[in-house]
Every structure is written in C-alpha cells, then in structure tokens.
Motif scaffolding. Structure first.
Motif, mmCIF file in Angstrom:
data_model
loop_
_atom_site.group_PDB
_atom_site.id
_atom_site.type_symbol
_atom_site.label_atom_id
_atom_site.label_comp_id
_atom_site.label_asym_id
_atom_site.label_seq_id
_atom_site.Cartn_x
_atom_site.Cartn_y
_atom_site.Cartn_z
ATOM 1 N N ALA A 1 14.796 8.888 2.383
ATOM 2 C CA ALA A 1 14.932 8.680 0.935
ATOM 3 C C ALA A 1 16.212 7.955 0.567
ATOM 4 O O ALA A 1 16.212 7.060 -0.292
ATOM 5 N N LYS A 2 17.314 8.321 1.191
ATOM 6 C CA LYS A 2 18.612 7.777 0.805
ATOM 7 C C LYS A 2 18.741 6.275 1.038
ATOM 8 O O LYS A 2 19.597 5.609 0.460
ATOM 9 N N PHE A 3 17.869 5.715 1.870
ATOM 10 C CA PHE A 3 17.946 4.300 2.210
ATOM 11 C C PHE A 3 17.012 3.428 1.372
ATOM 12 O O PHE A 3 16.916 2.222 1.606
ATOM 13 N N ALA A 4 16.302 3.999 0.414
ATOM 14 C CA ALA A 4 15.173 3.318 -0.216
ATOM 15 C C ALA A 4 15.446 1.872 -0.654
ATOM 16 O O ALA A 4 14.695 0.966 -0.269
ATOM 17 N N PRO A 5 16.476 1.586 -1.455
ATOM 18 C CA PRO A 5 16.665 0.192 -1.875
ATOM 19 C C PRO A 5 16.884 -0.758 -0.703
ATOM 20 O O PRO A 5 16.378 -1.893 -0.708
ATOM 21 N N LEU A 6 17.617 -0.303 0.317
ATOM 22 C CA LEU A 6 17.862 -1.139 1.483
ATOM 23 C C LEU A 6 16.593 -1.333 2.299
ATOM 24 O O LEU A 6 16.303 -2.442 2.774
ATOM 25 N N LEU A 7 15.810 -0.280 2.462
ATOM 26 C CA LEU A 7 14.559 -0.394 3.201
ATOM 27 C C LEU A 7 13.606 -1.372 2.516
ATOM 28 O O LEU A 7 12.878 -2.118 3.184
ATOM 29 N N GLY A 8 13.617 -1.381 1.183
ATOM 30 C CA GLY A 8 12.818 -2.353 0.465
ATOM 31 C C GLY A 8 13.247 -3.773 0.781
ATOM 32 O O GLY A 8 12.404 -4.666 0.964
ATOM 33 N N VAL B 1 0.850 -1.186 0.000
ATOM 34 C CA VAL B 1 0.000 0.000 0.000
ATOM 35 C C VAL B 1 0.891 1.242 0.000
ATOM 36 O O VAL B 1 1.580 1.529 0.980
ATOM 37 N N GLY B 2 0.883 1.967 -1.100
ATOM 38 C CA GLY B 2 1.687 3.180 -1.218
ATOM 39 C C GLY B 2 2.829 2.992 -2.200
ATOM 40 O O GLY B 2 3.641 2.074 -2.049
ATOM 41 N N ALA B 3 2.890 3.849 -3.214
ATOM 42 C CA ALA B 3 3.939 3.765 -4.235
ATOM 43 C C ALA B 3 4.848 4.978 -4.169
ATOM 44 O O ALA B 3 5.146 5.617 -5.183
ATOM 45 N N GLY B 4 5.274 5.322 -2.947
ATOM 46 C CA GLY B 4 6.356 6.273 -2.779
ATOM 47 C C GLY B 4 7.671 5.510 -2.777
ATOM 48 O O GLY B 4 7.736 4.343 -3.189
ATOM 49 N N LEU B 5 8.731 6.132 -2.304
ATOM 50 C CA LEU B 5 10.037 5.480 -2.312
ATOM 51 C C LEU B 5 10.044 4.179 -1.521
ATOM 52 O O LEU B 5 10.556 3.161 -1.991
ATOM 53 N N ALA B 6 9.471 4.183 -0.317
ATOM 54 C CA ALA B 6 9.505 2.984 0.526
ATOM 55 C C ALA B 6 8.648 1.869 -0.059
ATOM 56 O O ALA B 6 9.069 0.708 -0.132
ATOM 57 N N GLY B 7 7.427 2.196 -0.468
ATOM 58 C CA GLY B 7 6.552 1.182 -1.018
ATOM 59 C C GLY B 7 7.056 0.621 -2.324
ATOM 60 O O GLY B 7 7.027 -0.597 -2.557
ATOM 61 N N ALA B 8 7.536 1.502 -3.213
ATOM 62 C CA ALA B 8 8.054 1.044 -4.499
ATOM 63 C C ALA B 8 9.265 0.136 -4.312
ATOM 64 O O ALA B 8 9.414 -0.878 -5.011
ATOM 65 N N ALA B 9 10.128 0.495 -3.361
ATOM 66 C CA ALA B 9 11.306 -0.332 -3.091
ATOM 67 C C ALA B 9 10.904 -1.707 -2.582
ATOM 68 O O ALA B 9 11.478 -2.732 -2.969
ATOM 69 N N THR B 10 9.911 -1.754 -1.696
ATOM 70 C CA THR B 10 9.467 -3.032 -1.144
ATOM 71 C C THR B 10 8.825 -3.892 -2.220
ATOM 72 O O THR B 10 9.074 -5.106 -2.298
ATOM 73 N N ALA B 11 7.994 -3.279 -3.057
ATOM 74 C CA ALA B 11 7.365 -4.033 -4.140
ATOM 75 C C ALA B 11 8.423 -4.593 -5.087
ATOM 76 O O ALA B 11 8.322 -5.746 -5.547
#
Length: 383
Positions: free
Chosen positions: A350-357, A12-22
């Motif tokens: 923001a800077k952590f996005a790929p890792l947070l995903g 749920v949510g296609a910002g940086l965190a959601g997009a990275a997780t997806a």
C-alpha cells in the motif's frame, strides 16, 4: 458480441495498484479504461478501509529507498485530492525476530530519523505497550487511508479523461489484431492496445483467462491468497490529540503482529490489531467467506492482554481482508507482449502505491523501466 469501446490501455482492478496505474497512464495522455468487477476499494478486495501502515523500516534497504521515492507521489496525490491521505503517527518496531538494532542500521544509512531505545525507556514513553526487547522508534511512519487514496487516484485518472467501468468482472483477455479484447463474465467487451492486470487476490483465478505465453506464465511465482482477520480493541483511555498511539510491528518467535489506529473503519474508538499471515489460505479471492475463526480471535485477545495493556482485551469490531503473497515477499511487475501483470503484494504494497503506478505505467507503455527483481520472466530467461 461486438466490441463497443476501444482504449489505449485497460487497467483491470481498481484497488490501490490499479488505480495508481490508471492515474499515471491517464496523466500521460493515454485513453484509459479502469475495469473493476465491483466498485473501487470494495470490501471483497485488498484496498478497502481507512487503515494501512506507511513506514520506511525494512531489513532490505532496497524497499526503504522505494518508500523514500514514493513520498513525492503521495504529496502530489494529496494536493490533487485536496486533503491528507497519510496521517503521521510514528512506528514502534520490536521483538527478537524483528531485530530493532539491525533495522536502525538501515534507517541510519538512509538518513532517516530514528531512536533505538531500551525496553524500559520505551515503556516509560509508551506505557500502553509491554516490551521485552530493544525498540526502534521511527517518527516518519504513519497511517494511509486506503479507501480515500483509491478514490483520489480514480478521480485524478477520470479527471484526465479515463473511463471507470464498474460491475465489470473480467473473464478473459484475448489477442485481437494489434491489441486485446477484454470480455466480461456476462459477455460485454472492450478493446485495448495494452492491458494492465492488477487484480489482487483475484489474480490466480484470472491467469488462465489471460492470453499470455506459456513460458511467461511458468515464470510467475506462486501467488498465495489468504483471508486475514483484523480485530479492533478499544482504548482504556482515549489518547490525547497530541499523543496518539503509534503504529507498531512486533515479531516474536511465536507470533508476528501489527497494529495501527483503526480510524473510520471502527469509529475511531481503538486500535486495529492483526496477525501477519495468520489467516487461512484460499485458492483465490472468490473463496473468501468473511467468517472469523474463534481460535484466531482467542489468540489475538491473548496477545492484547499480554502485550498491549493500554487496550481492553475485548474486540468491539472485527473484519476480514485479503493478502496475496509471493514466496519471497517481492512484488511482481512484469510484461509479456501487451499484457502487464502487477501484483504489489505480500501485505506491504500500500505505501508504494503512487510509485508502483509510475513503474507499471512506464512498463506497459514502454516509456519506463522496472527493477529487475520484480520481473520474474527475466530471471527465467537468464538461466
């Protein structure tokens, strides 16, 4: 209404965190739905625009290590995207509250390149600034294109067979059999075995509609949503291509300000300058109005006149955005049953996005772990 589609995971949510997780879940072979109330990286969220700071400098070495760990993910994403998403600029940290010498110690222990300069040395190198304290120069910093990063991660997820659902505002997530039913505000529904909620500033208003245990809800920190304002000030002289402006963070007793190249957001004509947590507090993102406070504008014009002589102290563009804060600035990545709550917030996620995903995908699927400090339910359980 009957459920029409079933997924392994709904994000749920296609910002940086959601997009990275997806992206990370789909990359692992899961059938993923990306459920976005509007469009990915839309202006009503926290991940729009072309300018976010990438930096390694933190007082807490834990976050510096996390930035180091995120770097490979950015390179992987850029390779998939076919172009750069992080532009190197370097960063200047100064101000009596910022503590440049203390920050230099953290970078030194992490083995990261830096210089500690006197105010006069720094002013000789960057005359477009005025300095009153020591200055930490950190050449590894840069600027993230947030919007393009979101689009790159969504594209990568869809390339791994994820489904993007736009114009799909989630109203509730309820247990249903071995999984969950997500229902939109207009009655549409999908089913998923697991759910990741990365709703940013919309999270406080959505929590009541999530089928989460009372104890888990009580363990979550208070999420403070702010409508922040960013101003774009023009350069007095166009910087040379090989000597662009660095990003900066200035923390004085009277104000905390950050700045970076405004990029595509405002025609590449100047610097984006904003006060950290200087905006008004909202109940959640639905209460934002996009209005600029004239007193805030005047305060930032005064700041630029006093501290940034390389800029004309007259903003040519201005905008609002959302910050979602926790009391201690830590992120929340926690899970109860099949619902994972992801809020990498407080203006520095923001800077952590790929890792947070990676972290959120691992927690949601049971294939990985998350640092305990991000799991607030564990702190309650340990009492």
């Amino acid at each position: 209404m009957a459920t029409t589609d079933t997924f392994d995971y709904a994000v749920v949510g296609a910002g940086l965190a959601g997009a990275a997780t997806a992206w990370r879940l789909a990359q692992r072979g899961h059938h993923v739905a990306i459920v976005e109330r509007d469009e990915p990286a839309n202006d009503a969220g926290s991940s729009h625009g072309s300018a976010r700071i990438f930096r390694y400098v933190y007082e807490d070495p834990f976050y510096t290590r996390m930035v180091q760990d995120s770097f490979a993910g950015w390179r992987e994403l850029e390779a998939a995207h076919g172009g750069p998403l992080v532009t190197p600029t370097g960063c200047l940290d100064h101000g009596e509250v910022r503590g440049p010498r203390r920050l230099a110690t953290v970078l030194d222990r992490a083995g990261l390149s830096h210089e500690l300069l006197s105010p006069d040395e720094a002013a000789g190198r960057w005359p477009q600034f005025t300095f009153t304290t020591e200055v930490l120069w950190h050449p590894g910093a840069g600027v993230i294109d947030a919007q393009e990063s979101v689009h790159a991660m969504v594209a990568a997820a869809v390339g791994h067979s994820a489904t993007l659902l736009t114009g799909w505002p989630v109203a509730s997530v309820a247990k249903s059999g071995a999984g969950y039913t997500l229902t939109s505000s207009d009655g549409r529904s999908i089913a998923a075995r697991g759910v990741v909620v990365a709703a940013g500033g919309w999270l406080p208003g959505l929590l009541g509609g999530l089928d989460l245990p009372d104890g888990f809800l009580a363990s979550l920190p208070r999420f403070e949503v702010r409508q922040e304002t960013a101003f774009h000030f023009p350069y007095r002289e166009e910087p040379a291509a090989d000597a662009g402006w660095p990003t900066f963070i200035h923390k004085a007793h009277w104000i905390q300000v950050y700045g970076l190249a405004g990029g595509r957001d405002a025609g590449h004509r100047g610097q984006k300058v904003a006060e950290y947590n200087g905006g008004r507090v909202l109940p959640d993102a639905s209460a934002q109005d996009g209005l600029i406070d004239p007193a805030h504008r005047a305060r930032m014009v005064g700041y630029v006149r006093r501290h940034l002589p390389g800029l004309v102290p007259e903003p040519y563009a201005e905008t609002t955005c959302l910050f979602t804060n926790t009391p201690n600035d830590d992120f929340v990545i926690d899970r109860a049953d099949g619902i994972t709550v992801l809020s990498p917030c407080s203006g520095h996620g923001a800077k952590f996005a790929p890792l947070l995903g990676e972290l959120a995908a691992g927690l949601a699927s049971g294939a990985g772990t998350v640092p305990d400090r991000f799991r607030t339910s564990l702190k309650v359980a340990a009492r």
